[in-house]
Motif scaffolding. Structure first.
Motif, mmCIF file in Angstrom:
data_model
loop_
_atom_site.group_PDB
_atom_site.id
_atom_site.type_symbol
_atom_site.label_atom_id
_atom_site.label_comp_id
_atom_site.label_asym_id
_atom_site.label_seq_id
_atom_site.Cartn_x
_atom_site.Cartn_y
_atom_site.Cartn_z
ATOM 1 N N LEU A 33 0.844 -1.192 0.000
ATOM 2 C CA LEU A 33 0.000 0.000 0.000
ATOM 3 C C LEU A 33 0.883 1.248 0.000
ATOM 4 O O LEU A 33 1.649 1.478 0.930
ATOM 5 N N ASP A 37 -1.853 5.770 -2.857
ATOM 6 C CA ASP A 37 -3.072 4.977 -3.020
ATOM 7 C C ASP A 37 -4.171 5.348 -2.020
ATOM 8 O O ASP A 37 -5.312 4.929 -2.172
ATOM 9 N N VAL A 38 -3.820 6.114 -0.996
ATOM 10 C CA VAL A 38 -4.786 6.459 0.054
ATOM 11 C C VAL A 38 -5.524 7.732 -0.350
ATOM 12 O O VAL A 38 -4.909 8.773 -0.552
ATOM 13 N N ALA A 44 -10.479 7.243 3.151
ATOM 14 C CA ALA A 44 -9.188 6.734 3.647
ATOM 15 C C ALA A 44 -9.373 5.740 4.790
ATOM 16 O O ALA A 44 -8.483 4.925 5.044
ATOM 17 N N LYS A 47 -8.890 2.186 3.821
ATOM 18 C CA LYS A 47 -7.579 1.849 3.242
ATOM 19 C C LYS A 47 -6.485 1.618 4.275
ATOM 20 O O LYS A 47 -5.486 0.983 3.995
ATOM 21 N N VAL A 48 -6.654 2.184 5.486
ATOM 22 C CA VAL A 48 -5.609 2.070 6.510
ATOM 23 C C VAL A 48 -5.624 0.652 7.083
ATOM 24 O O VAL A 48 -6.675 0.144 7.474
#
Length: 122
Positions: A33, A37-38, A44, A47-48
């Protein structure tokens, strides 16, 4: 004061990647990642990685606990004014009571504005 300061940092954190770009490299090398990409905002959250959330929660708990001074220096800590953490910014610190009150009121107003701004950004 603390919530206003956090909101000011959040508003800048939302705007800054758009203006100057994101960090190069990987947010999570093991998951592949990249910072690029975030996305911004609430997108977001998904995505974390899990360990990233654990780090965020631990840091937030540390910051909240540090506001109690961890029980050290209770005598001097109880005498501090709200928002006075002992750090004196070079161009902002003053001993003039009127000027300090004016600057503190400006910080409170800007904090309130930042709280509304970050809500509007989502």
């Amino acid at each position: 004061i603390k919530h206003g300061r956090v909101a000011m940092l959040a508003a800048m954190g939302y705007i800054t990647p758009t203006l100057v770009g994101k960090f190069p490299g990987y947010l999570s090398p093991s998951l592949g990642l990249k910072f690029a990409d975030v996305p911004h905002g609430l997108a977001a959250i998904s995505k974390v990685p899990t360990f990233g959330w654990i780090q965020i929660v631990i840091y937030a708990l540390y910051v909240e606990a540090s506001s109690t001074n961890f029980g050290y220096f209770d005598e001097s800590f109880s005498k501090q004014a709200p928002g006075d953490y002992g750090w004196k910014p070079p161009l902002l610190a003053t001993t003039n009571v009127e000027l300090r009150t004016k600057r503190l009121n400006a910080e409170i107003a800007n904090g309130r504005l930042a709280m509304m701004a970050i809500i509007g950004m989502f």
